[in-house]
Design a protein around this motif. Structure first.
Motif, short mmCIF file in Angstrom:
data_model
loop_
_atom_site.label_atom_id
_atom_site.label_comp_id
_atom_site.label_asym_id
_atom_site.label_seq_id
_atom_site.Cartn_x
_atom_site.Cartn_y
_atom_site.Cartn_z
N VAL A 157 0.85 -1.20 0.00
CA VAL A 157 0.00 0.00 0.00
C VAL A 157 0.88 1.24 0.00
O VAL A 157 0.64 2.19 -0.76
CB VAL A 157 -0.98 0.00 1.19
N ALA A 158 1.91 1.25 0.82
CA ALA A 158 2.82 2.41 0.88
C ALA A 158 3.47 2.66 -0.47
O ALA A 158 3.58 3.82 -0.91
CB ALA A 158 3.88 2.19 1.96
N ILE A 159 3.88 1.60 -1.14
CA ILE A 159 4.51 1.75 -2.47
C ILE A 159 3.51 2.32 -3.47
O ILE A 159 3.82 3.25 -4.22
CB ILE A 159 5.08 0.41 -2.95
N PHE A 160 2.29 1.78 -3.49
CA PHE A 160 1.28 2.27 -4.43
C PHE A 160 0.93 3.73 -4.16
O PHE A 160 0.75 4.52 -5.08
CB PHE A 160 0.04 1.40 -4.42
N VAL A 161 0.84 4.10 -2.89
CA VAL A 161 0.52 5.49 -2.54
C VAL A 161 1.67 6.42 -2.91
O VAL A 161 1.46 7.55 -3.35
CB VAL A 161 0.11 5.60 -1.05
N GLU A 162 2.91 5.94 -2.76
CA GLU A 162 4.08 6.73 -3.19
C GLU A 162 4.00 7.01 -4.69
O GLU A 162 4.27 8.12 -5.14
CB GLU A 162 5.38 5.96 -2.95
N ARG A 163 3.67 5.97 -5.45
CA ARG A 163 3.68 6.09 -6.91
C ARG A 163 2.45 6.81 -7.44
O ARG A 163 2.51 7.46 -8.49
CB ARG A 163 3.80 4.71 -7.54
N TRP A 164 1.32 6.65 -6.77
CA TRP A 164 0.07 7.29 -7.18
C TRP A 164 -0.50 8.02 -5.96
O TRP A 164 -1.43 7.55 -5.31
CB TRP A 164 -0.91 6.24 -7.71
N PRO A 165 0.04 9.22 -5.64
CA PRO A 165 -0.35 9.94 -4.43
C PRO A 165 -1.83 10.25 -4.32
O PRO A 165 -2.35 10.40 -3.21
CB PRO A 165 0.46 11.24 -4.52
#
Length: 192
Positions: A129-137
């Motif tokens: 989830v953290a990675i996806f939120v980093e990539r797609w804020p």
């Protein structure tokens, strides 16, 4: 005490990989780690808690590997997933602990990949989830979407574990298939 903990985890690792886990007493594991039996009990409480801690330590190592692969991948959520899955399954092929877990019923670790995998699943779900939120804020702006991303990441984790336990196709094919599942599930979330 941190070094005693690591030494005990290393001793458990060695016992499982060598096939000695079923016959190893707690005193044997403590001696192998160079600590007292009481230190082992103080640190872990019992054999199951030692096994759970070992499984979690190995999961953290895989999390670092898969997280790096996902962060370095270019493209959409599917590409990040494919990179992470490929890294995980490729590393698992050569991992002595994973091999012992999957082939030796006496190791006692298989449930930590299956019926007792909640703690490990949490590690991977949160990191994904953290990675996806980093990539797609924009995903972080909508809490309902963030929860959905968590569910998608958990689904991918479950698919990876399933393919790890019973590999039915080459790593690259499995990675591509799991990536496509994530891509389809994420499509609506990243385009709205």
């Amino acid at each position: 005490m941190g070094s005693a903990r690591e030494a005990l985890l290393d001793a458990a690792y060695e016992a499982i990989v060598s096939g000695d886990w079923a016959g190893a007493r707690m005193a044997d594991l403590a001696a192998r780690a160079g600590v007292s039996r009481q230190t082992l009990y103080n640190e872990f409480g019992n054999r199951d808690q030692l096994a759970a801690a070992l499984a979690l330590r190995e999961a953290e190592r895989f999390r670092a590997l898969t997280g790096q692969a996902a962060r370095e991948a270019e493209g959409d959520a599917g590409a990040a997933t494919a990179a992470a899955v490929t890294a995980a399954l490729t590393a698992a092929l050569d991992n002595p602990l994973i091999k012992a877990t999957l082939t030796d019923d006496t190791s006692g670790l298989l449930p930590y990949l299956t019926t007792r995998s909640a703690a490990i699943m949490d590690v991977f779900r949160e990191d994904s989830v953290a990675i996806f939120v980093e990539r797609w804020p924009d995903l972080a702006l909508r809490p309902d979407v963030t929860a959905e991303v968590g569910w998608i990441c958990e689904t991918a984790f479950r698919l990876v574990i399933s393919h790890l336990i019973v590999a039915t196709e080459p790593v690259e094919t499995t990675s591509r298939h799991i990536a496509e599942v994530v891509r389809r599930l994420m499509r609506d979330l990243t385009t709205t």
